[in-house]
Enzyme design. Structure first.
Site, PDB file in Angstrom:
ATOM      1  N   ASP A  97       0.859  -1.356   0.047  1.00  0.00           N
ATOM      2  CA  ASP A  97       0.108  -0.196   0.209  1.00  0.00           C
ATOM      3  C   ASP A  97       0.807   1.512   0.042  1.00  0.00           C
ATOM      4  OD1 ASP A  97       0.951  -0.577   2.492  1.00  0.00           O
ATOM      5  OD2 ASP A  97      -0.902  -0.097   3.523  1.00  0.00           O
ATOM      6  N   PHE A 149      -0.343  11.113   7.509  1.00  0.00           N
ATOM      7  CA  PHE A 149      -0.748   9.622   7.677  1.00  0.00           C
ATOM      8  C   PHE A 149      -2.102   9.616   6.736  1.00  0.00           C
ATOM      9  CE2 PHE A 149      -2.549   6.265   9.940  1.00  0.00           C
ATOM     10  CZ  PHE A 149      -1.513   5.413  10.098  1.00  0.00           C
TER      11      PHE A 149
HETATM   12  P1  IMP Z   1       7.798   0.824   6.401  1.00  0.00           P
HETATM   13  O1  IMP Z   1       8.368  -0.433   6.478  1.00  0.00           O
HETATM   14  O2  IMP Z   1       8.022   1.998   7.117  1.00  0.00           O
HETATM   15  O3  IMP Z   1       7.933   1.427   4.939  1.00  0.00           O
HETATM   16  O4  IMP Z   1       6.209   0.719   6.541  1.00  0.00           O
HETATM   17  C1  IMP Z   1       5.343   0.480   5.482  1.00  0.00           C
HETATM   18  C2  IMP Z   1       4.018   0.185   6.328  1.00  0.00           C
HETATM   19  O5  IMP Z   1       3.709   1.036   7.226  1.00  0.00           O
HETATM   20  C3  IMP Z   1       2.851   0.221   5.088  1.00  0.00           C
HETATM   21  O6  IMP Z   1       2.763  -0.802   4.446  1.00  0.00           O
HETATM   22  C4  IMP Z   1       1.718   0.798   6.109  1.00  0.00           C
HETATM   23  O7  IMP Z   1       1.314  -0.653   6.805  1.00  0.00           O
HETATM   24  C5  IMP Z   1       2.304   1.247   7.397  1.00  0.00           C
HETATM   25  N1  IMP Z   1       2.236   2.895   7.150  1.00  0.00           N
HETATM   26  C6  IMP Z   1       2.950   3.687   6.731  1.00  0.00           C
HETATM   27  N2  IMP Z   1       2.536   4.949   6.386  1.00  0.00           N
HETATM   28  C7  IMP Z   1       1.269   4.782   6.826  1.00  0.00           C
HETATM   29  C8  IMP Z   1       0.227   5.749   6.563  1.00  0.00           C
HETATM   30  O8  IMP Z   1       0.064   6.897   6.133  1.00  0.00           O
HETATM   31  N3  IMP Z   1      -1.166   5.148   6.720  1.00  0.00           N
HETATM   32  C9  IMP Z   1      -1.324   3.755   6.987  1.00  0.00           C
HETATM   33  N4  IMP Z   1      -0.113   2.993   6.835  1.00  0.00           N
HETATM   34  C10 IMP Z   1       0.927   3.183   6.868  1.00  0.00           C
HETATM   35 MG    MG Z   2       1.476  -2.347   4.705  1.00  0.00          MG
END
Ligand code: IMP
Ligand code: MG
Length: 177
Positions: A97, A149
């Site tokens: 996502d 967010f």
């Molecule tokens: P990363 O490992 O920090 O890149 O994490 C990615 C995951 O964090 C995504 O797959 C989402 O599940 C969650 N995430 C990061 N930013 C958001 C946001 O703005 N809204 C909802 N979920 C988020």
């Molecule tokens: Mg995710």
């Protein structure tokens, strides 16, 4: 209190998903593809994306540790549920996502390479490059977004808002209500 502000409309999302599917299809030609969705956030995007692609595909899902500040600060990504399908010799397309710090994407790239995938590419609807903590490559990106967010179209806040058809930023209300 929080309020939702429209960030990306349903029609913008649908146009973008069609464009991504065309790019993917052009890159893989008629080669079989294993599409792996990262639960839970990608399930809506994945279901739209695969219905725009005319390729021989298999679909599987993977579940990692939930979005959690302590896990983020330690940089740890935990696998809760791997794929059932064998990935050996396959072209794997990971569908996310949103790529935020990039730790999840980096982990998944290494995970599928170690499992013997022929190729591993990552497709994410959203990308927050200012938050990045690794230099992982995201091969297909729908929208670059600022550090807000976002919820809707599969993305949640405390398991809420996944069903919304557009994407919204979650903002603190300033009128005290
Ligand atoms: P990363 O490992 O920090 O890149 O994490 C990615 C995951 O964090 C995504 O797959 C989402 O599940 C969650 N995430 C990061 N930013 C958001 C946001 O703005 N809204 C909802 N979920 C988020
Ligand atoms: Mg995710």
């Amino acid at each position: 209190m929080t309020t939702l502000k429209l960030a990306i409309s349903e029609s913008q999302i649908q146009e973008c998903v069609g464009r991504l599917a065309q790019l993917i299809q052009a890159d893989y030609q008629d080669q079989p593809l294993l599409v792996v969705g990262v639960l839970h956030g990608s399930f809506v995007f994945l279901s739209d994306l695969i219905r725009h692609m005319h390729l021989p595909i298999q679909v599987d899902f993977i579940r990692l540790s939930s979005y959690d500040e302590s896990a983020k600060s330690s940089g740890a990504v935990r696998l809760h549920h791997g794929v059932r399908t064998s990935v050996v010799g396959k072209n794997v397309l990971v569908v996310e996502d949103i790529v935020d710090t990039g730790l999840t994407a980096q982990f998944l790239r290494g995970y599928f390479e170690d499992q013997g995938a022929a190729t591993v590419r990552i497709c994410s609807l959203l990308d927050k490059p200012v938050r990045r903590r690794t230099s992982v490559t995201v091969d297909y990106v729908g929208f670059e977004v600022p550090d807000q967010f976002l919820v809707g179209y599969g993305l949640d806040y405390n398991q809420q808002y996944r069903e919304l058809r557009a994407l919204y930023s979650l903002e603190a209300r300033t009128d005290g209500s």
